[in-house]
Write a protein that holds these residues in place. Structure first.
Motif, PDB file in Angstrom:
ATOM      1  N   LEU A  78       0.622  -1.100   0.020  1.00 27.58           N
ATOM      2  CA  LEU A  78       0.075  -0.273  -0.158  1.00 27.58           C
ATOM      3  C   LEU A  78       0.681   1.153   0.278  1.00 27.58           C
ATOM      4  O   LEU A  78       2.172   1.153   0.573  1.00 27.58           O
ATOM      5  CB  LEU A  78      -0.754   0.281   1.162  1.00 27.58           C
ATOM      6  N   THR A  79       0.400   2.592   0.259  1.00 24.45           N
ATOM      7  CA  THR A  79       0.544   3.779   0.323  1.00 24.45           C
ATOM      8  C   THR A  79       1.171   4.040   1.071  1.00 24.45           C
ATOM      9  O   THR A  79       0.371   3.630   2.505  1.00 24.45           O
ATOM     10  CB  THR A  79       0.305   4.709   0.253  1.00 24.45           C
ATOM     11  N   MET A  80       2.326   4.632   2.252  1.00 28.29           N
ATOM     12  CA  MET A  80       1.875   4.351   3.922  1.00 28.29           C
ATOM     13  C   MET A  80       0.967   5.230   4.451  1.00 28.29           C
ATOM     14  O   MET A  80       0.421   4.772   5.375  1.00 28.29           O
ATOM     15  CB  MET A  80       3.017   5.700   3.748  1.00 28.29           C
ATOM     16  N   PRO A  81       0.603   6.291   3.971  1.00 25.41           N
ATOM     17  CA  PRO A  81      -0.856   6.244   4.165  1.00 25.41           C
ATOM     18  C   PRO A  81      -2.284   5.664   4.370  1.00 25.41           C
ATOM     19  O   PRO A  81      -3.181   5.271   5.204  1.00 25.41           O
ATOM     20  CB  PRO A  81      -1.508   7.936   3.699  1.00 25.41           C
ATOM     21  N   ASP A  82      -1.978   4.496   3.374  1.00 23.56           N
ATOM     22  CA  ASP A  82      -3.473   3.870   3.737  1.00 23.56           C
ATOM     23  C   ASP A  82      -2.789   2.465   4.519  1.00 23.56           C
ATOM     24  O   ASP A  82      -3.872   1.954   4.893  1.00 23.56           O
ATOM     25  CB  ASP A  82      -3.390   3.326   1.973  1.00 23.56           C
ATOM     26  N   TRP A  83      -1.560   2.428   4.308  1.00 29.90           N
ATOM     27  CA  TRP A  83      -0.915   1.809   5.382  1.00 29.90           C
ATOM     28  C   TRP A  83      -1.092   2.027   6.689  1.00 29.90           C
ATOM     29  O   TRP A  83      -1.752   1.106   7.436  1.00 29.90           O
ATOM     30  CB  TRP A  83       0.290   1.103   5.248  1.00 29.90           C
ATOM     31  N   GLN A  84      -1.174   3.062   7.051  1.00 31.46           N
ATOM     32  CA  GLN A  84      -1.205   3.385   8.662  1.00 31.46           C
ATOM     33  C   GLN A  84      -2.967   4.212   8.576  1.00 31.46           C
ATOM     34  O   GLN A  84      -3.737   3.101   9.592  1.00 31.46           O
ATOM     35  CB  GLN A  84      -0.513   4.449   8.990  1.00 31.46           C
ATOM     36  N   THR A  85      -3.929   3.869   7.738  1.00 33.22           N
ATOM     37  CA  THR A  85      -5.467   4.256   7.761  1.00 33.22           C
ATOM     38  C   THR A  85      -5.948   2.462   8.202  1.00 33.22           C
ATOM     39  O   THR A  85      -6.753   2.443   8.684  1.00 33.22           O
ATOM     40  CB  THR A  85      -5.823   4.822   6.541  1.00 33.22           C
ATOM     41  N   LEU A  86      -4.984   1.549   7.134  1.00 36.15           N
ATOM     42  CA  LEU A  86      -5.512   0.129   7.787  1.00 36.15           C
ATOM     43  C   LEU A  86      -5.286  -0.301   8.767  1.00 36.15           C
ATOM     44  O   LEU A  86      -6.068  -0.752   9.418  1.00 36.15           O
ATOM     45  CB  LEU A  86      -5.092  -0.620   6.254  1.00 36.15           C
ATOM     46  N   ALA A  87      -4.161  -0.358   9.530  1.00 38.12           N
ATOM     47  CA  ALA A  87      -3.358  -0.775  10.690  1.00 38.12           C
ATOM     48  C   ALA A  87      -4.097   0.316  12.315  1.00 38.12           C
ATOM     49  O   ALA A  87      -4.899  -0.024  12.505  1.00 38.12           O
ATOM     50  CB  ALA A  87      -2.171   0.285  10.689  1.00 38.12           C
ATOM     51  N   ASN A  88      -4.832   1.055  11.592  1.00 40.80           N
ATOM     52  CA  ASN A  88      -5.384   1.855  12.658  1.00 40.80           C
ATOM     53  C   ASN A  88      -6.647   1.442  12.375  1.00 40.80           C
ATOM     54  O   ASN A  88      -7.476   0.644  13.818  1.00 40.80           O
ATOM     55  CB  ASN A  88      -5.889   3.282  12.500  1.00 40.80           C
ATOM     56  N   ARG A  89      -7.523   0.966  11.422  1.00 44.87           N
ATOM     57  CA  ARG A  89      -9.004   0.409  11.526  1.00 44.87           C
ATOM     58  C   ARG A  89      -8.957  -0.847  11.709  1.00 44.87           C
ATOM     59  O   ARG A  89      -9.324  -0.967  12.793  1.00 44.87           O
ATOM     60  CB  ARG A  89      -8.958   0.357   9.584  1.00 44.87           C
ATOM     61  N   LEU A  90      -8.036  -1.548  11.867  1.00 39.02           N
ATOM     62  CA  LEU A  90      -7.278  -3.187  11.942  1.00 39.02           C
ATOM     63  C   LEU A  90      -7.637  -3.224  13.467  1.00 39.02           C
ATOM     64  O   LEU A  90      -8.007  -3.729  13.988  1.00 39.02           O
ATOM     65  CB  LEU A  90      -6.284  -3.900  11.333  1.00 39.02           C
ATOM     66  N   THR A  91      -6.717  -1.905  13.789  1.00 39.66           N
ATOM     67  CA  THR A  91      -6.521  -1.984  15.328  1.00 39.66           C
ATOM     68  C   THR A  91      -7.167  -1.357  16.522  1.00 39.66           C
ATOM     69  O   THR A  91      -7.737  -2.112  17.472  1.00 39.66           O
ATOM     70  CB  THR A  91      -5.435  -0.688  15.903  1.00 39.66           C
ATOM     71  N   ALA A  92      -8.111  -0.639  15.919  1.00 45.88           N
ATOM     72  CA  ALA A  92      -9.834  -0.481  16.746  1.00 45.88           C
ATOM     73  C   ALA A  92     -10.622  -0.771  16.443  1.00 45.88           C
ATOM     74  O   ALA A  92     -11.633  -1.464  17.698  1.00 45.88           O
ATOM     75  CB  ALA A  92     -10.698   1.179  15.521  1.00 45.88           C
ATOM     76  N   ALA A  93     -10.270  -2.350  15.223  1.00 48.27           N
ATOM     77  CA  ALA A  93     -12.004  -3.732  15.051  1.00 48.27           C
ATOM     78  C   ALA A  93     -11.312  -4.583  16.406  1.00 48.27           C
ATOM     79  O   ALA A  93     -12.058  -5.066  16.553  1.00 48.27           O
ATOM     80  CB  ALA A  93     -11.943  -3.965  13.751  1.00 48.27           C
ATOM     81  N   GLY A  94      -9.760  -4.741  17.309  1.00 53.57           N
ATOM     82  CA  GLY A  94      -9.484  -5.466  17.774  1.00 53.57           C
ATOM     83  C   GLY A  94      -8.524  -6.666  17.317  1.00 53.57           C
ATOM     84  O   GLY A  94      -8.860  -8.085  17.546  1.00 53.57           O
ATOM     85  N   VAL A  95      -8.477  -6.500  15.705  1.00 51.79           N
ATOM     86  CA  VAL A  95      -7.168  -7.790  15.032  1.00 51.79           C
ATOM     87  C   VAL A  95      -6.672  -8.014  15.680  1.00 51.79           C
ATOM     88  O   VAL A  95      -5.643  -7.104  16.816  1.00 51.79           O
ATOM     89  CB  VAL A  95      -6.997  -7.515  13.535  1.00 51.79           C
ATOM     90  N   GLN A  96      -6.273  -9.357  15.996  1.00 61.57           N
ATOM     91  CA  GLN A  96      -4.537  -9.823  16.732  1.00 61.57           C
ATOM     92  C   GLN A  96      -3.996  -9.896  15.597  1.00 61.57           C
ATOM     93  O   GLN A  96      -3.860 -10.786  15.056  1.00 61.57           O
ATOM     94  CB  GLN A  96      -5.311 -11.455  17.401  1.00 61.57           C
ATOM     95  N   PHE A  97      -3.012  -9.260  15.793  1.00 58.99           N
ATOM     96  CA  PHE A  97      -1.202  -9.283  15.172  1.00 58.99           C
ATOM     97  C   PHE A  97      -0.834 -10.620  15.333  1.00 58.99           C
ATOM     98  O   PHE A  97      -0.541 -10.104  15.911  1.00 58.99           O
ATOM     99  CB  PHE A  97      -0.649  -7.960  14.772  1.00 58.99           C
TER     100      PHE A  97
END
Length: 139
Positions: A78-97
């Motif tokens: 991804l682009t860096m901004p899209d990666w950060q947006t996705l990381a934030n969304r997954l974290t907020a959703a409680g995804v276990q990394f």
């Protein structure tokens, strides 16, 4: 040369789970589907979740930069901004990394943002981004 979309078929234990994860959480538009599979638009590429209740996931891993990277895995750059947006969304959703969002290979060729997680069927995904896409194949 124009980059062509790739196609990847992978097993899932439940199509409703796959639809919620790939369509709902990751935001992949759904294409064609049948009783045993679903096409998704994975950032312009075609991935197909095939119903295979007894398959999915894997326990193999290789050490990379101090982490156990799951094998096999797939993902997207991804682009860096899209990666950060996705990381934030997954974290907020409680995804276990499996591997938390972080910067790998700092100060080296190929420095990249990366994160690993699994879908509900256990398939490993890696989402990554480079500050400079020209570093994708840097050695």
């Amino acid at each position: 040369m124009t980059l062509r979309p790739f196609h990847l078929a992978f097993p899932v234990r439940d199509l409703a789970e796959a639809r919620a994860f790939y369509g709902g959480l990751l935001g992949c538009a759904e294409g064609r589907s049948a009783d045993s599979w679903i096409d998704f638009d994975f950032y312009g590429h075609q991935i197909v979740a095939h119903l295979a209740p007894d398959m999915g996931g894997d326990a193999a891993a290789n050490p990379v930069d101090g982490h156990d990277v799951p094998v096999p895995h797939f993902g997207i750059v991804l682009t860096m901004p899209d990666w950060q947006t996705l990381a934030n969304r997954l974290t907020a959703a409680g995804v276990q990394f499996g591997i938390e969002p972080h910067i790998r290979f700092k100060g080296q060729p190929g420095e990249q943002a990366t994160m690993f997680f699994r879908d509900p069927s256990g398939n490993a995904l890696e989402m990554k981004a480079f500050a400079n896409d020209a570093m994708l194949f840097a050695t």
